[in-house]
Motif scaffolding. Structure first.
Motif, short mmCIF file in Angstrom:
data_model
loop_
_atom_site.label_atom_id
_atom_site.label_comp_id
_atom_site.label_asym_id
_atom_site.label_seq_id
_atom_site.Cartn_x
_atom_site.Cartn_y
_atom_site.Cartn_z
N HIS A 70 0.83 -1.21 0.00
CA HIS A 70 0.00 0.00 0.00
C HIS A 70 0.86 1.26 0.00
CE1 HIS A 70 -3.55 -2.42 0.67
NE2 HIS A 70 -2.92 -3.04 1.66
N ASP A 71 1.96 1.25 -0.72
CA ASP A 71 2.89 2.38 -0.68
C ASP A 71 2.29 3.66 -1.24
OD1 ASP A 71 2.86 1.34 -3.20
OD2 ASP A 71 4.98 1.68 -3.58
N LEU A 72 1.46 3.58 -2.25
CA LEU A 72 0.88 4.79 -2.84
C LEU A 72 -0.11 5.47 -1.90
CD1 LEU A 72 0.34 3.67 -6.53
CD2 LEU A 72 2.14 5.12 -5.58
N VAL A 73 -0.79 4.69 -1.09
CA VAL A 73 -1.74 5.26 -0.14
C VAL A 73 -1.01 6.05 0.95
CG1 VAL A 73 -3.52 4.71 1.55
CG2 VAL A 73 -3.39 3.43 -0.58
N PHE A 74 0.11 5.51 1.42
CA PHE A 74 0.83 6.14 2.51
C PHE A 74 1.86 7.16 2.05
CE2 PHE A 74 -0.75 2.28 4.48
CZ PHE A 74 -1.27 2.79 5.65
N ALA A 75 2.13 7.25 0.76
CA ALA A 75 3.16 8.16 0.26
C ALA A 75 2.65 9.59 0.10
CB ALA A 75 3.69 7.67 -1.08
N ASN A 76 1.36 9.80 0.02
CA ASN A 76 0.87 11.16 -0.22
C ASN A 76 0.87 11.95 1.09
OD1 ASN A 76 -1.21 9.96 1.11
ND2 ASN A 76 -2.78 10.54 -0.33
N ARG A 77 1.29 13.18 0.99
CA ARG A 77 1.31 14.10 2.12
C ARG A 77 0.78 15.43 1.64
NH1 ARG A 77 7.14 13.56 5.10
NH2 ARG A 77 7.01 11.36 5.53
N PRO A 78 0.13 16.16 2.52
CA PRO A 78 -0.29 17.50 2.11
C PRO A 78 0.91 18.40 1.92
CG PRO A 78 -0.80 17.12 4.42
CD PRO A 78 -0.30 15.83 3.87
N ARG A 79 0.84 19.26 0.93
CA ARG A 79 1.96 20.16 0.66
C ARG A 79 1.99 21.27 1.70
NH1 ARG A 79 3.13 21.16 -5.49
NH2 ARG A 79 4.90 22.00 -4.41
N SER A 80 3.16 21.58 2.17
CA SER A 80 3.31 22.65 3.16
C SER A 80 3.50 23.98 2.44
CB SER A 80 4.50 22.38 4.07
OG SER A 80 5.70 22.45 3.34
N GLU A 81 3.33 25.04 3.17
CA GLU A 81 3.52 26.38 2.60
C GLU A 81 4.96 26.58 2.16
OE1 GLU A 81 1.36 28.85 1.91
OE2 GLU A 81 -0.19 27.40 2.40
N ALA A 82 5.92 26.04 2.89
CA ALA A 82 7.32 26.19 2.53
C ALA A 82 7.62 25.55 1.17
CB ALA A 82 8.21 25.59 3.62
N SER A 83 7.04 24.38 0.94
CA SER A 83 7.30 23.73 -0.34
C SER A 83 6.62 24.47 -1.49
CB SER A 83 6.81 22.27 -0.30
OG SER A 83 5.41 22.22 -0.21
N LYS A 84 5.49 25.09 -1.23
CA LYS A 84 4.82 25.88 -2.27
C LYS A 84 5.66 27.10 -2.65
CE LYS A 84 0.18 24.54 -0.90
NZ LYS A 84 -1.05 24.99 -0.29
N ILE A 85 6.24 27.75 -1.66
CA ILE A 85 7.06 28.93 -1.92
C ILE A 85 8.36 28.54 -2.62
CG2 ILE A 85 8.41 30.75 -0.80
CD1 ILE A 85 6.20 30.82 1.34
N TYR A 86 8.96 27.43 -2.19
CA TYR A 86 10.23 26.97 -2.74
C TYR A 86 10.06 26.54 -4.20
CZ TYR A 86 14.58 24.41 -3.30
OH TYR A 86 15.79 23.98 -3.73
N MET A 87 8.95 25.93 -4.55
CA MET A 87 8.74 25.39 -5.89
C MET A 87 8.35 26.47 -6.91
SD MET A 87 9.55 22.33 -5.55
CE MET A 87 9.02 21.52 -7.03
N VAL A 88 8.13 27.70 -6.48
CA VAL A 88 7.72 28.76 -7.40
C VAL A 88 8.83 29.22 -8.26
CG1 VAL A 88 6.93 31.14 -7.52
CG2 VAL A 88 5.89 29.54 -5.94
#
Length: 104
Positions: free
Chosen positions: A86-104
Motif C-alpha cells: 500500500h505504498d501509494l496510499v501512505f506516500a501522499n502528504r499535504p503540501r506545506s507552505e514552505a514547499s509551495k514557496i520553494y517550488m515557485v
C-alpha cells in the motif's frame, strides 16, 4: 486564567462537533489527551515506550503527536504491507507552505 482555559476548551469542543468529516480513520491505539495527543506516553526512551505500546495495542496502531496523526508499524509483516503493498496510499502528504514557496 480560567477564562482563557474555558475559551480554549470551548473552541476545541466546537471544532470536534462541527467538523466530523475532517477526522481521518486511524488504526486502534491508546487513548490520547486533547491538544497533546499521545506525547505524554513517550518518556526518556521513546523506542522502548513504543515497544510497550505495541505489546499492548498491536503491531499497527494510530497515535497523535500534538495535532499530527501518525501510524506506527512495529512488525516486519506490517512494515512490508505498508511499504510495498500500500505504498501509494501512505506516500501522499499535504503540501506545506514552505514547499509551495520553494517550488515557485
Amino acid at each position: 486564567m480560567w477564562a482563557a482555559v474555558s475559551v480554549i476548551v470551548l473552541i476545541y469542543l466546537l471544532q470536534e462537533l462541527l467538523c466530523p468529516g475532517k477526522k481521518k480513520r486511524l488504526p486502534p491505539g491508546p487513548r490520547g489527551l486533547p491538544f497533546l495527543g499521545h506525547l505524554h506516553l513517550l518518556e526518556k526512551n521513546p523506542h522502548q515506550d513504543l515497544y510497550h505500546l505495541a505489546q499492548k495495542h498491536g503491531p499497527i496502531m494510530g497515535l497523535r503527536f500534538g495535532f499530527v496523526p501518525a501510524v506506527v508499524v512495529s512488525s516486519p509483516a506490517g512494515a512490508e504491507l505498508v511499504l510495498k503493498t500500500h505504498d501509494l496510499v501512505f506516500a501522499n502528504r499535504p503540501r506545506s507552505e514552505a514547499s509551495k514557496i520553494y517550488m515557485v
